[in-house]
Scaffold this active site. Structure first.
Site, PDB file in Angstrom:
ATOM      1  CG  HIS A 480      -1.600   1.192   1.139  1.00 37.98           C
ATOM      2  ND1 HIS A 480      -2.417   1.131   1.491  1.00 37.98           N
ATOM      3  CD2 HIS A 480      -1.675   2.781   1.670  1.00 37.98           C
ATOM      4  CE1 HIS A 480      -3.845   2.626   1.401  1.00 37.98           C
ATOM      5  NE2 HIS A 480      -2.447   2.821   1.806  1.00 37.98           N
ATOM      6  CD  GLU A 481       1.628   3.641   4.089  1.00 41.33           C
ATOM      7  OE1 GLU A 481       1.956   4.588   2.682  1.00 41.33           O
ATOM      8  OE2 GLU A 481       0.540   3.648   4.310  1.00 41.33           O
ATOM      9  CG  HIS A 484       0.199   6.326  -0.662  1.00 40.59           C
ATOM     10  ND1 HIS A 484      -1.116   6.807  -1.196  1.00 40.59           N
ATOM     11  CD2 HIS A 484      -0.085   5.545   0.216  1.00 40.59           C
ATOM     12  CE1 HIS A 484      -2.080   6.925  -0.872  1.00 40.59           C
ATOM     13  NE2 HIS A 484      -1.948   5.999   0.474  1.00 40.59           N
ATOM     14  CG  HIS A 487       0.506   9.081  -6.846  1.00 35.31           C
ATOM     15  ND1 HIS A 487      -0.466   9.286  -5.932  1.00 35.31           N
ATOM     16  CD2 HIS A 487       0.240   9.445  -8.290  1.00 35.31           C
ATOM     17  CE1 HIS A 487      -1.476   9.831  -6.246  1.00 35.31           C
ATOM     18  NE2 HIS A 487      -0.450  10.096  -7.594  1.00 35.31           N
TER      19      HIS A 487
END
Ligand SMILES: [Zn+2]
Length: 696
Positions: A480-481, A484, A487
């Site tokens: 998940h991290e 990010h 991104h």
């Protein structure tokens, strides 16, 4: 080298590393030289520089044009960004009483600095004049978006208000900044104070890996040879799941849900009341009926009604599923001769038993296959296969704690793309949770600036000489991290304020949650989930049981999330004066939605840092689910292509989602990627909630 924006001019006589050019590899912050006493002087210099840059724009005698107003704003505040990025990284990931004290000063000074800028009538007048004639300015798509966002930011900050309203708004913002800081310090205080020592007879059901982590935590607290549980979620949740000691489960559970609600100096109840009143007042000053209406206008969802609509659509089938599961858990308690009614501290324990029985699977069977390094390698490899980027560890980049690791990220053509910092282990100086942040954002306004991206997690360290073994949830958090992180790392925009994760809150979880899908793909697990001692790959039978178990207990997970999101929305739509005691409000609202009493909110109000430590997720906690609608739907594009790394789909994913930052309207970007708007059925299906009776 990539940062061609030039060294930050500063008198070298300052002796303050925050004010000098950084001669480290990739011009990264020289952490070993930066001391707490450097921050206030650096912030003061940064505020002064920024104020002067703003004054130059305001006093420019030339007619406003895009370059002398919007671009000039984008160029301003470089030093402030640089100092703040280092400061907030340390405050969150490696704080000290000294830094926390400075943080209180900084948050006050930050509000005092930004208020006059965001409410400057002349500055807003220049932006508004350009906004009025935007159609005739011959702007690129990104420039148009930047002008729109800049105008909206000033407008929503109150730049168009009269003098009295502005003065009040400034007061409110200052108070809110302080209250948000108090809220997180209180929470951290309660988390740091509490621990429970595990004696000889207290370890029933706890596997060796858990006990090793408990010993490492005791060591960190200066209690070598002992074992302790702390209030970190990565201790509490496994403990509640595995400990056979019902009395200890109750003790840990009660401490966990009481954080910030203990009636001590760390109590957050009064803080919440103040925050809600001030938020409502600021929304009214700007002409909105409620804070939620104000907040959601600037989101993909647009209105509180749209948010409530989504949450209620998910709530009904999730609650039905949870109630059916509760009955099964109670039956299991009874069958085992337990003469008690299932309590919240029993849910995870019996759910785990039921899961083991049904799916014949438990987390501890898979943990030896999920060593941290293997999961990092899996996250990297997925990025390589999707986007062509590669990762090479660097030992020469300064870090803020010896546990932090750094990798250089390169594009497929070998060009430097940025640095990735991974700070994975829990320690007392780190706040709980997991997050991504940056020390520098990508932009190319004045030459290419390469991003410095950080992931922080709170995984338990392995025992002496053993690797850290992740639970399936931890492994998912890592992906998940990292999503990010991508991104931020893949960002390819011109203007800094549109970089990477600078997107709407209900869009920002799309790249992270979408990335989680690859973590649970058989193709990825077969390659990277290898036993830490034998190197054997995950046996196929265990893999299948793991995947089956993934859908288990989704009623519980959805209920604890959606109830928190609904409570967040109610806090920010009901009149603040009518809310009264926070505990009573919480109880009343949970009764209203029929919250199963055996399930707790994922975040009770006094520990709901997402919505009270700052306003970023205030009436925005639903965003995770909004994004989940999109991530489930988006992964479908790969499934439909029959290849989880399908190159054509991956290229669109990079171009339209991961690299475009805030330079495009999110709905338009999503449709460009998927060919249509997102549809929520994929989410309900993935969570196994479509087949409950009430969902029909
Ligand atoms: Zn996230």
């Amino acid at each position: 080298m990539t940062d061609s924006s030039g060294p930050i001019a500063a008198p070298s006589a300052s002796g303050n590393p925050l004010l000098e050019a950084w001669t480290t590899p990739f011009e990264t912050p020289p952490f070993s030289q930066i001391k707490p006493e450097h921050f206030m002087p650096a912030f003061e210099q940064a505020f002064a520089d920024h104020a002067a840059e703003i004054a130059a724009i305001v006093n420019d005698p030339a007619e406003p044009d895009f370059a002398n107003t919007v671009t000039a704003l984008e160029r301003s505040g470089k030093l402030l960004n640089r100092v703040a990025a280092v400061f907030y990284d340390l405050v969150s990931a490696h704080s000290s009483p000294e830094l926390l004290k400075i943080d209180e000063q900084v948050s006050l000074r930050m509000a005092r600095h930004w208020n006059p800028i965001m409410m400057n009538a002349v500055l807003f007048g220049r932006v508004a004049a350009l906004h009025d004639k935007r159609a005739s300015l011959k702007l690129t798509a990104e420039e148009k978006r930047l002008l729109e966002r800049t105008y909206t930011r000033f407008h929503r900050a109150g730049a168009g208000l009269d003098a009295a309203a502005k003065a009040r708004m400034a007061e409110i913002n200052e108070q809110l900044a302080q209250l948000g800081t108090s809220f997180s310090h209180h929470l951290l205080g309660d988390e740091q104070e509490w621990f429970m020592e595990l004696g000889e007879g207290d370890t029933d059901g706890l596997p060796a890996s858990f006990l090793a982590a408990a010993k490492a935590a005791a060591e960190e607290r200066g209690m070598p040879g002992k074992a302790v549980i702390t209030l970190s979620r990565s201790f509490v949740e496994p403990f509640l799941k595995m400990s056979g000691r019902r009395d200890l489960r109750e003790k840990v559970y009660r401490a966990f849900i009481a954080r910030g609600d203990n009636g001590n100096a760390n109590d957050n109840n009064a803080v919440i009341g103040e925050i809600l009143k001030l938020r409502e007042e600021s929304a009214r000053l700007l002409g909105y009926p409620t804070f939620a209406a104000y907040r959601l206008e600037d989101s993909m969802a647009k209105t509180p009604e749209a948010v409530r609509g989504l949450l209620e659509r998910v709530w009904k089938p999730a609650r039905a599923r949870a109630l059916a599961d509760r009955d099964d858990l109670q039956a299991l308690v009874t069958e085992e001769g337990g003469n008690f009614k299932l309590a919240p501290w029993d849910w995870r324990y019996y759910a785990e038993k039921l899961r083991q029985r049904r799916a014949d699977f438990d987390d501890s069977a898979i943990k030896p296959y999920l060593a941290l390094d293997n999961m990092i390698a899996a996250a990297f490899d997925t990025a390589t296969r999707l986007f062509g980027v590669s990762f090479a560890e660097r030992k020469d980049v300064p870090v803020w704690h010896p546990d932090v690791r750094v990798w250089e990220v390169k594009d497929a053509d070998g060009s430097h793309r940025g640095l990735f910092y991974g700070d994975y282990f829990a320690r007392p100086s780190k706040r709980s949770g997991a997050w991504m942040t940056s020390l520098r954002d990508q932009q190319k306004l004045d030459g290419n600036v390469a991003p410095l991206i950080i992931n922080v997690c709170n995984f338990a360290k392995g025992a002496e000489g053993e690797p850290s073994l992740l639970s399936p949830d931890d492994a998912r958090t890592l992906f998940h991290e990292f999503g990010h992180g991508l991104h931020g790392m893949l960002s390819n925009v011109t203007y800094p304020s549109l970089s990477g994760t600078s997107v709407f809150t209900d869009f920002v979880e799309l790249p992270s949650q979408l990335y989680e899908h690859w973590q649970e793909q058989p193709q990825v697990l077969r390659q990277f989930a290898r036993h830490y001692q034998t190197g054997e790959p995950l046996p196929d039978d265990l893999l299948q049981r793991f995947l089956k178990a993934r859908k288990f207990n989704q009623g519980f997970a959805t209920v604890e999330f959606v109830s928190s999101a609904l409570l967040d929305l109610e806090f920010h739509t009901q009149p603040a004066a009518s809310i009264g005691a926070v505990r009573d409000f919480e109880r009343k609202e949970l009764e209203k939605i029929g919250m199963p009493e055996e399930i707790a909110l994922r975040h009770r109000p006094t520990q709901f840092g997402h919505i009270f430590s700052g306003d970023h997720y205030a009436s925005g906690y639903y965003s995770y689910m909004w994004s989940e609608v999109m991530d489930a739907d988006a992964f479908g594009a790969f499934e439909e292509a029959g290849d989880i790394f399908a190159p054509a789909v991956a290229k669109r994913l990079r171009d339209d989602i991961y690299s475009s930052g805030g330079s495009r309207d999110p709905e338009e970007a999503y449709i460009a990627f998927r060919g249509r708007a997102p549809e929520p059925d994929a989410l309900l299906r993935r969570r196994g909630l479509l087949d409950t009776p009430e969902a029909a």
